[in-house]
Design an enzyme around this catalytic site. Structure first.
Site, mmCIF file in Angstrom:
data_model
loop_
_atom_site.group_PDB
_atom_site.id
_atom_site.type_symbol
_atom_site.label_atom_id
_atom_site.label_comp_id
_atom_site.label_asym_id
_atom_site.label_seq_id
_atom_site.Cartn_x
_atom_site.Cartn_y
_atom_site.Cartn_z
ATOM 1 N N ASP A 124 0.830 -1.205 0.000
ATOM 2 C CA ASP A 124 0.000 0.000 0.000
ATOM 3 C C ASP A 124 0.866 1.257 0.000
ATOM 4 O O ASP A 124 1.995 1.240 0.481
ATOM 5 C CB ASP A 124 -0.922 -0.028 1.234
ATOM 6 C CG ASP A 124 -2.145 0.841 1.026
ATOM 7 O OD1 ASP A 124 -2.399 1.266 -0.125
ATOM 8 O OD2 ASP A 124 -2.851 1.118 2.010
ATOM 9 N N GLY A 125 0.288 2.319 -0.524
ATOM 10 C CA GLY A 125 0.950 3.624 -0.466
ATOM 11 C C GLY A 125 1.451 4.145 -1.801
ATOM 12 O O GLY A 125 2.081 5.214 -1.851
ATOM 13 N N ASN A 126 1.157 3.440 -2.889
ATOM 14 C CA ASN A 126 1.608 3.916 -4.209
ATOM 15 C C ASN A 126 1.009 5.286 -4.532
ATOM 16 O O ASN A 126 1.709 6.179 -5.014
ATOM 17 C CB ASN A 126 1.167 2.949 -5.313
ATOM 18 C CG ASN A 126 1.845 1.606 -5.222
ATOM 19 O OD1 ASN A 126 2.809 1.446 -4.505
ATOM 20 N ND2 ASN A 126 1.331 0.646 -5.968
ATOM 21 N N GLY A 127 -0.297 5.420 -4.265
ATOM 22 C CA GLY A 127 -0.997 6.663 -4.585
ATOM 23 C C GLY A 127 -0.445 7.830 -3.782
ATOM 24 O O GLY A 127 -0.174 8.910 -4.335
ATOM 25 N N TRP A 160 2.476 8.047 -2.343
ATOM 26 C CA TRP A 160 3.862 8.291 -2.766
ATOM 27 C C TRP A 160 3.862 9.249 -3.962
ATOM 28 O O TRP A 160 4.625 10.212 -4.012
ATOM 29 C CB TRP A 160 4.521 6.965 -3.132
ATOM 30 C CG TRP A 160 5.953 7.052 -3.552
ATOM 31 C CD1 TRP A 160 7.053 6.925 -2.754
ATOM 32 C CD2 TRP A 160 6.448 7.271 -4.894
ATOM 33 N NE1 TRP A 160 8.202 7.058 -3.502
ATOM 34 C CE2 TRP A 160 7.856 7.272 -4.812
ATOM 35 C CE3 TRP A 160 5.846 7.470 -6.136
ATOM 36 C CZ2 TRP A 160 8.674 7.449 -5.926
ATOM 37 C CZ3 TRP A 160 6.650 7.666 -7.252
ATOM 38 C CH2 TRP A 160 8.050 7.646 -7.135
ATOM 39 N N ARG A 172 -1.218 9.157 -9.941
ATOM 40 C CA ARG A 172 -1.218 7.910 -9.156
ATOM 41 C C ARG A 172 -0.509 6.766 -9.894
ATOM 42 O O ARG A 172 0.161 5.933 -9.288
ATOM 43 C CB ARG A 172 -2.653 7.464 -8.863
ATOM 44 C CG ARG A 172 -3.405 8.355 -7.893
ATOM 45 C CD ARG A 172 -4.837 7.846 -7.704
ATOM 46 N NE ARG A 172 -4.844 6.487 -7.185
ATOM 47 C CZ ARG A 172 -4.667 6.186 -5.896
ATOM 48 N NH1 ARG A 172 -4.499 7.137 -5.026
ATOM 49 N NH2 ARG A 172 -4.678 4.941 -5.506
ATOM 50 N N HIS A 230 2.251 3.461 -9.107
ATOM 51 C CA HIS A 230 2.150 2.038 -9.440
ATOM 52 C C HIS A 230 3.374 1.585 -10.238
ATOM 53 O O HIS A 230 3.880 0.487 -10.039
ATOM 54 C CB HIS A 230 0.860 1.756 -10.216
ATOM 55 C CG HIS A 230 -0.387 2.040 -9.431
ATOM 56 N ND1 HIS A 230 -0.535 1.674 -8.112
ATOM 57 C CD2 HIS A 230 -1.546 2.662 -9.770
ATOM 58 C CE1 HIS A 230 -1.737 2.056 -7.681
ATOM 59 N NE2 HIS A 230 -2.361 2.662 -8.665
ATOM 60 N N LEU A 241 11.780 -19.885 -4.927
ATOM 61 C CA LEU A 241 10.659 -19.109 -4.379
ATOM 62 C C LEU A 241 9.421 -19.217 -5.280
ATOM 63 O O LEU A 241 9.542 -19.196 -6.505
ATOM 64 C CB LEU A 241 11.077 -17.629 -4.295
ATOM 65 C CG LEU A 241 9.988 -16.631 -3.896
ATOM 66 C CD1 LEU A 241 9.775 -16.668 -2.386
ATOM 67 C CD2 LEU A 241 10.351 -15.217 -4.330
HETATM 68 C C1 FPP Z 1 -2.059 0.152 -3.328
HETATM 69 O O1 FPP Z 1 -1.633 1.456 -3.442
HETATM 70 C C2 FPP Z 1 -1.545 -0.650 -4.401
HETATM 71 C C3 FPP Z 1 -2.290 -1.241 -5.353
HETATM 72 C C4 FPP Z 1 -3.761 -1.139 -5.430
HETATM 73 C C5 FPP Z 1 -1.698 -2.002 -6.426
HETATM 74 C C6 FPP Z 1 -0.331 -2.496 -6.188
HETATM 75 C C7 FPP Z 1 0.207 -2.923 -7.462
HETATM 76 C C8 FPP Z 1 1.494 -2.836 -7.812
HETATM 77 C C9 FPP Z 1 2.564 -2.341 -6.939
HETATM 78 C C10 FPP Z 1 1.896 -3.360 -9.111
HETATM 79 C C11 FPP Z 1 2.045 -4.838 -8.960
HETATM 80 C C12 FPP Z 1 2.862 -5.326 -10.021
HETATM 81 C C13 FPP Z 1 3.149 -6.622 -10.179
HETATM 82 C C14 FPP Z 1 4.075 -6.959 -11.253
HETATM 83 C C15 FPP Z 1 2.599 -7.666 -9.311
HETATM 84 P P1 FPP Z 1 -2.731 2.594 -3.418
HETATM 85 O O2 FPP Z 1 -2.932 3.059 -4.806
HETATM 86 O O3 FPP Z 1 -3.955 2.121 -2.711
HETATM 87 O O4 FPP Z 1 -1.990 3.657 -2.566
HETATM 88 P P2 FPP Z 1 -2.667 4.749 -1.597
HETATM 89 O O5 FPP Z 1 -3.241 4.000 -0.448
HETATM 90 O O6 FPP Z 1 -1.493 5.584 -1.204
HETATM 91 O O7 FPP Z 1 -3.675 5.481 -2.423
#
Ligand code: FPP
Length: 248
Positions: free
Chosen positions: A22-25, A27, A35, A39, A133
């Site tokens: 979590d935390g991509n958005g 970040w 957003r 990702h 793995l």
């Molecule tokens: C949550 O961050 C993350 C996701 C919904 C998706 C995660 C997916 C990836 C990192 C890509 C995966 C790739 C592979 C190859 C498996 P958020 O968008 O909810 O972040 P936020 O809580 O800060 O908004």
């Protein structure tokens, strides 16, 4: 530079680590970026942490890549995320094979675009001979969906006379889940700082150690992963028993 990996007790490595990435958005937002940039950076972390887990001797790494609830995000974000996952996995497949990593996935694939599903299935087939793995992607996954499906299948098997209702144990239920071929997670990591499980592996984490870090997924480093493993190794897992009973 010394790494925390050298401090890990190789005899007590968690066999299965599950991660809520979590935390991509957030970040991306902190950098005034879209957003999707979060990702994209998150994919680099997937690669890094797969390597870290493999180097630490973890057997199964389950990543929550896309939840059932994520289908409700804006259409463009859903499409971009699916595309990103498929392209990243295809790009990484030769390296997965080189590193002896087997790919697997769990989830409600009936909701996934056919083409994405076929391409991912091809990568799974291509890595099926790998013995290191297992990188298990939870895609279009939610625990309540999984448990509901299991209940349906169990009911159908009872109705068909293949199973006696009185014989159903918790391991019977486990064997109807998508994770039937894997041990339960020993360690559950959540990045991004929220204190919740978000419909992830509810049955399987009954006795998992939970590690939550405020670090956003794109910033989560190998050393952060090793720190989580070390924290896991410092805890006493009692499985409902007392400390004294465990010492016997
Ligand atoms: C949550 O961050 C993350 C996701 C919904 C998706 C995660 C997916 C990836 C990192 C890509 C995966 C790739 C592979 C190859 C498996 P958020 O968008 O909810 O972040 P936020 O809580 O800060 O908004």
């Amino acid at each position: 530079m010394t790494s925390l990996i050298d401090k890990i007790d190789r005899n007590r490595v968690p066999g299965h680590v599950a991660i809520i990435m979590d935390g991509n958005g957030r970040w991306a937002k902190e950098r005034s970026m879209d957003r999707s940039a979060g990702h994209v950076e998150g994919v680099n972390t997937v690669r890094r942490i797969t390597e870290a887990a493999s180097e630490a001797g973890v057997r199964y790494l389950t990543l929550y890549a896309f939840s059932t609830e994520n289908w409700n995000r804006p259409k463009e974000e859903v499409a971009a995320l699916m595309h990103l996952i498929v392209v990243a996995i295809e790009r990484e497949t030769p390296d997965l094979i080189k590193n002896n990593v087997r790919l697997d996935m769990i989830g409600d694939f009936s909701r996934m675009p056919q083409e994405a599903l076929q391409r991912l299935r091809q990568c799974i087939a291509d890595t099926s001979g790998c013995t290191g793995l297992t990188l298990n992607l939870a895609l279009s996954y939610s625990s309540r969906w999984e448990i509901t499906e299991a209940a349906r299948k169990i009911a159908a098997d009872v109705a068909a006379g293949k199973l006696n209702a009185e014989d159903i144990t918790d391991s019977t239920v486990g064997s109807y889940l998508t994770t039937a071929s894997m041990p339960d997670p020993d360690l559950l990591i959540r990045t991004g700082g929220d204190n919740r499980i978000s419909n992830f592996l509810l049955w399987q984490i009954a006795y998992s150690e939970i590690y939550i870090t405020p670090t956003y997924w794109p910033d989560f480093s190998k050393e952060d992963f090793y720190r989580a493993v070390l924290e896991y190794q410092s805890r006493e897992r009692r499985f409902g028993l007392t400390s004294e009973q465990l010492k016997k």
